[in-house]
Enzyme design. Structure first.
Site, mmCIF file in Angstrom:
data_model
loop_
_atom_site.group_PDB
_atom_site.id
_atom_site.type_symbol
_atom_site.label_atom_id
_atom_site.label_comp_id
_atom_site.label_asym_id
_atom_site.label_seq_id
_atom_site.Cartn_x
_atom_site.Cartn_y
_atom_site.Cartn_z
ATOM 1 N N HIS A 153 -59.773 -29.726 -12.176
ATOM 2 C CA HIS A 153 -60.861 -30.540 -11.628
ATOM 3 C C HIS A 153 -60.352 -31.905 -11.154
ATOM 4 C CE1 HIS A 153 -64.598 -32.652 -11.118
ATOM 5 N NE2 HIS A 153 -64.217 -33.539 -12.019
ATOM 6 N N HIS A 158 -60.669 -34.107 -7.466
ATOM 7 C CA HIS A 158 -60.619 -35.540 -7.143
ATOM 8 C C HIS A 158 -59.422 -35.978 -6.296
ATOM 9 C CE1 HIS A 158 -64.136 -36.871 -9.357
ATOM 10 N NE2 HIS A 158 -63.773 -36.100 -10.371
ATOM 11 N N GLU A 199 -69.101 -36.671 -7.549
ATOM 12 C CA GLU A 199 -68.875 -35.463 -8.361
ATOM 13 C C GLU A 199 -69.557 -34.213 -7.794
ATOM 14 O OE1 GLU A 199 -66.835 -34.932 -10.760
ATOM 15 O OE2 GLU A 199 -66.411 -36.887 -11.640
ATOM 16 N N SER A 218 -63.872 -27.900 -7.464
ATOM 17 C CA SER A 218 -62.865 -27.421 -8.425
ATOM 18 C C SER A 218 -63.320 -26.156 -9.130
ATOM 19 C CB SER A 218 -62.552 -28.507 -9.455
ATOM 20 O OG SER A 218 -63.701 -28.839 -10.222
HETATM 21 N N1 TIH Z 1 -67.217 -27.609 -13.829
HETATM 22 C C1 TIH Z 1 -66.024 -28.187 -13.234
HETATM 23 C C2 TIH Z 1 -65.004 -27.063 -12.946
HETATM 24 O O1 TIH Z 1 -65.184 -25.942 -13.410
HETATM 25 O O2 TIH Z 1 -64.016 -27.333 -12.280
HETATM 26 C C3 TIH Z 1 -65.407 -29.238 -14.134
HETATM 27 C C4 TIH Z 1 -66.341 -30.384 -14.380
HETATM 28 C C5 TIH Z 1 -66.694 -31.362 -13.513
HETATM 29 C C6 TIH Z 1 -67.597 -32.284 -14.042
HETATM 30 C C7 TIH Z 1 -67.966 -32.014 -15.268
HETATM 31 S S1 TIH Z 1 -67.169 -30.605 -15.779
HETATM 32 FE FE FE2 Z 2 -64.864 -35.579 -12.114
#
Ligand code: TIH
Ligand code: FE2
Length: 293
Positions: A153, A158, A199, A218
């Site tokens: 992630h 990012h 996000e 991600s």
């Molecule tokens: N759910 C995202 C992922 O599977 O890549 C990771 C997260 C981003 C924000 C909170 S958890």
């Molecule tokens: Fe993040």
């Protein structure tokens, strides 16, 4: 997370975490968190982690699954930035290497974090283009989604996004805003606007909702679902007060009409918000009946 007297670190995972019952995974999480805890900023380079075959495998799987989904669902600003950053897809990169690639593009560096960083510290660092990143990988039984940020992630989401000067500027502005805010309420409101933009933001492009938020980009599970969610127009009072569950696919998203629209609304908000402006937005949300519970 518990630090034991012998220097070992015990990581506690949520009831719903897929790695919760896997002793080898838990041991490894403790080891990687321990490396970050032992690191002292400024005096040493970010620790190098020797990743296992199993960990490289997770990175490869997610990179390969995401590639066609990014082409299909990611906003072109992210795609262009991803191409410039050119991260490896066949092995987990070291955070030092991510920083080396980002610095010439947008000046961001990556530092290691053992787990969740206190909100104020995380944002203060964003203000100086420093990203606190975990170094562990999600559990290999569920590579398509993880309920907590992992290196996939932080880097695929990012770092690719931060390779765009325009997303980088918005992110830094959120960090600098945190330094102006004294109240916890104002900080929470800024973090919530960040959640629904950097996000989990989406943006219209050629009439379609495309993803630019790192949390969508991600997860090869969530990226295939976001188009079916409720997509609202950018609305700071709504974004700053809506409740959300970080461990599930986001059922409500906010779309910018364009990158300029995102900069004008969210970027300008981060650039100018102070405690009074945040309080005024909360009051507006209250008047409009937005603040839940
Ligand atoms: N759910 C995202 C992922 O599977 O890549 C990771 C997260 C981003 C924000 C909170 S958890
Ligand atoms: Fe993040």
């Amino acid at each position: 997370m518990t630090e034991h007297a012998d220097g070992s670190v015990e990581v506690h995972l949520a009831d719903t975490h897929p790695g919760r019952e896997d002793p080898e995974y838990l041991r490894r999480r403790g080891e990687i968190a321990g490396a970050a805890l032992a690191w002292e900023r400024g005096s040493q380079p970010v620790p190098t982690i020797t990743y296992s075959e199993r960990e490289h495998e997770v990175w490869c799987t997610v990179s390969a699954e995401l590639a066609p989904l990014h082409e299909r669902y990611a906003h072109s600003e992210y795609l262009a930035a991803k191409e410039r950053l050119a991260l490896p897809t066949d092995h987990v990169p070291q955070l030092a290497e991510v920083g080396e690639r980002l610095v010439p593009l947008t000046g961001w560096t990556y530092v290691c974090a053992p787990g969740l960083v206190p909100l104020r510290d995380f944002y203060a660092d964003l203000g100086s283009r420093t990203f606190n990143s975990t170094q562990y990988l999600r559990h290999d039984s569920q590579p398509l989604y993880t309920p907590e940020p992992d290196i996939i992630h932080e880097v695929i989401g990012h770092a690719n996004q931060l390779a765009s000067p325009r997303f980088a500027a918005i992110t830094q502005a959120a960090g600098r805003a945190s330094l102006r805010l004294e109240t916890q309420e104002a900080m929470k409101l800024v973090a919530d606007v960040f959640w629904f933009s950097i996000e989990f933001g989406v943006m219209r492009e050629h009439g379609e909702a495309k993803a630019y938020g790192a949390g969508i980009l991600s997860s090869y599970g969530e990226i295939q679902e976001f188009g079916h969610m409720e997509i609202r127009e950018l609305d700071l009072a709504d974004m700053g007060t809506l409740n959300y569950d970080i461990t599930a696919y986001q059922p409500v998203l906010f779309a910018a009409e364009s990158l300029t629209h995102l900069e004008d609304v969210v970027g300008e908000f981060f650039a100018s918000v102070d405690d009074d402006a945040a309080a005024a937005l909360r009051a507006e949300a209250g008047r409009r009946g937005l603040v839940p519970g």
